[in-house]
Design an enzyme around this catalytic site. Structure first.
Site, PDB file in Angstrom:
ATOM      1  N   ARG A   1      -5.384  -5.005   1.166  1.00 54.36           N
ATOM      2  CA  ARG A   1      -6.109  -6.199   1.596  1.00 54.36           C
ATOM      3  C   ARG A   1      -5.764  -6.467   3.048  1.00 54.36           C
ATOM      4  O   ARG A   1      -4.599  -6.537   3.410  1.00 54.36           O
ATOM      5  CB  ARG A   1      -5.691  -7.390   0.730  1.00 54.36           C
ATOM      6  CG  ARG A   1      -6.589  -8.586   0.907  1.00 54.36           C
ATOM      7  CD  ARG A   1      -6.216  -9.717  -0.021  1.00 54.36           C
ATOM      8  NE  ARG A   1      -5.231 -10.596   0.579  1.00 54.36           N
ATOM      9  CZ  ARG A   1      -4.986 -11.840   0.177  1.00 54.36           C
ATOM     10  NH1 ARG A   1      -5.630 -12.336  -0.852  1.00 54.36           N
ATOM     11  NH2 ARG A   1      -4.075 -12.565   0.767  1.00 54.36           N
TER      12      ARG A   1
ATOM     13  N   THR B   1      -8.551 -10.939   7.204  1.00 53.45           N
ATOM     14  CA  THR B   1      -9.887 -11.262   6.682  1.00 53.45           C
ATOM     15  C   THR B   1      -9.899 -11.424   5.159  1.00 53.45           C
ATOM     16  O   THR B   1     -10.908 -11.852   4.599  1.00 53.45           O
ATOM     17  CB  THR B   1     -10.868 -10.120   7.018  1.00 53.45           C
ATOM     18  OG1 THR B   1     -10.405  -8.935   6.344  1.00 53.45           O
ATOM     19  CG2 THR B   1     -10.929  -9.845   8.507  1.00 53.45           C
TER      20      THR B   1
ATOM     21  N   ASP C   1       4.922 -12.158  -1.719  1.00 50.05           N
ATOM     22  CA  ASP C   1       4.283 -10.841  -1.800  1.00 50.05           C
ATOM     23  C   ASP C   1       5.023  -9.993  -2.834  1.00 50.05           C
ATOM     24  O   ASP C   1       6.182  -9.627  -2.628  1.00 50.05           O
ATOM     25  CB  ASP C   1       4.318 -10.186  -0.414  1.00 50.05           C
ATOM     26  CG  ASP C   1       3.560  -8.871  -0.381  1.00 50.05           C
ATOM     27  OD1 ASP C   1       2.732  -8.694   0.519  1.00 50.05           O
ATOM     28  OD2 ASP C   1       3.807  -7.989  -1.250  1.00 50.05           O
TER      29      ASP C   1
ATOM     30  N   ASP D   1       6.446  -6.628  -1.628  1.00 50.15           N
ATOM     31  CA  ASP D   1       7.626  -6.771  -0.767  1.00 50.15           C
ATOM     32  C   ASP D   1       8.860  -7.116  -1.589  1.00 50.15           C
ATOM     33  O   ASP D   1       9.949  -6.599  -1.346  1.00 50.15           O
ATOM     34  CB  ASP D   1       7.428  -7.886   0.267  1.00 50.15           C
ATOM     35  CG  ASP D   1       6.500  -7.459   1.397  1.00 50.15           C
ATOM     36  OD1 ASP D   1       6.153  -6.263   1.463  1.00 50.15           O
ATOM     37  OD2 ASP D   1       6.129  -8.336   2.204  1.00 50.15           O
TER      38      ASP D   1
HETATM   39  C1  HSX Z   1      -1.810  -8.130  -3.171  1.00 51.86           C
HETATM   40  O1  HSX Z   1      -3.130  -8.449  -2.744  1.00 51.86           O
HETATM   41  C2  HSX Z   1      -1.930  -7.827  -4.655  1.00 51.86           C
HETATM   42  O2  HSX Z   1      -1.013  -6.938  -5.186  1.00 51.86           O
HETATM   43  C3  HSX Z   1      -3.357  -7.379  -4.824  1.00 51.86           C
HETATM   44  O3  HSX Z   1      -3.529  -5.987  -4.673  1.00 51.86           O
HETATM   45  C4  HSX Z   1      -4.079  -8.139  -3.747  1.00 51.86           C
HETATM   46  C5  HSX Z   1      -4.634  -9.402  -4.342  1.00 51.86           C
HETATM   47  O4  HSX Z   1      -5.443 -10.036  -3.430  1.00 51.86           O
HETATM   48  P1  HSX Z   1      -6.997 -10.227  -3.688  1.00 51.86           P
HETATM   49  O5  HSX Z   1      -7.686  -8.963  -3.303  1.00 51.86           O
HETATM   50  O6  HSX Z   1      -7.152 -10.573  -5.141  1.00 51.86           O
HETATM   51  O7  HSX Z   1      -7.334 -11.361  -2.780  1.00 51.86           O
HETATM   52  O8  HSX Z   1      -1.286  -7.081  -2.435  1.00 51.86           O
END
Ligand code: HSX
Ligand code: HSX
Length: 208
Positions: free
Chosen positions: A103, A107, A201, A204
């Site tokens: 992600r 954005t 996170d 992390d």
């Molecule tokens: C984080 O962002 C999580 O482990 C998911 O892969 C992702 C979730 O964000 P979203 O795409 O649902 O907004 O790294």
């Protein structure tokens, strides 16, 4: 459809540990694994079984059931890889596919980098692994990859620790036949699309 694990005091206690910013990596991994294990067991409850009779050591027959159908795991890297061990704890030799989606934190848009999946995935039930479902963008992109490989929506079980109401709504409207199994539904998203109160996170905290 969304299935939320029963909110027992035990589960809330585990969640409290992993939400705490003072929890160090070793404990974070240990206690999040306990929640992941519960998610996997709940996911397996949704798989079909067929009748199966056995003989007990007392010479009596027992009309039971056994699992029918093949499964595989698919983790959304990086955070989803943290759920692979919990899946293996229940299904020792399970095949695990990988989808690398990142992600963009400016954005909030997901980007697909790589995928490698079992070649017969279309014949399997898929346990899709990602601990956090924020906007739902990353997981939907993963579902699109699975569908492009011939996996039917109703054969996908998305296992997830913490979901936002927005992320769940996104899923329910886009993939009505897909089952989401989550441990917790949080309040919502902040202005950076992080889940709040959340736990930070996950990748992390698990991997460093
Ligand atoms: C984080 O962002 C999580 O482990 C998911 O892969 C992702 C979730 O964000 P979203 O795409 O649902 O907004 O790294
Ligand atoms: C089955 O798939 C069992 O849970 C096994 O753990 C696993 C191994 O079969 P395969 O994926 O190697 O065909 O559902």
């Amino acid at each position: 459809t969304v299935h939320v694990l029963p909110q027992t005091p035990q589960l809330i206690a585990l969640l409290t540990i992993i939400r705490d910013k003072n929890t160090q990596r070793g404990d974070f991994i240990f206690y999040s694994n306990r929640i992941i294990r519960l998610l996997v067991e709940e996911g397996l409850n949704h798989l079909p079984v067929k009748e199966h009779e056995v003989t007990t050591p007392l010479g009596r027959t027992y009309a039971g059931v056994r699992f029918e159908g093949k499964i595989c795991g698919v983790s959304i890297m990086r955070a989803g890889e943290s759920m692979e061990q919990g899946l293996r704890d229940c299904c020792r030799s399970v095949r695990i596919g990988k989808i690398l989606i990142q992600r963009d934190e400016d954005t909030s848009q997901p980007k697909l980098f790589y995928h490698k999946l079992p070649n017969d995935i279309a014949e399997r039930w898929v346990l899709l692994l990602d601990p956090m479902n924020a906007t739902g963008g990353s997981a939907s992109m993963a579902v699109e990859v699975l569908k492009s490989k011939g996996v039917a929506e109703e054969r996908i079980l998305f296992l997830n620790l913490i979901a936002s109401p927005e992320g769940l709504e996104h899923f329910a409207s886009k993939f009505p036949k897909l089952r989401v199994i989550t441990a917790f539904i949080d309040e919502g998203l902040d202005d950076k699309n992080y889940i709040v109160p959340g736990l930070g996170d996950f990748g992390d905290r698990h991997f460093g």
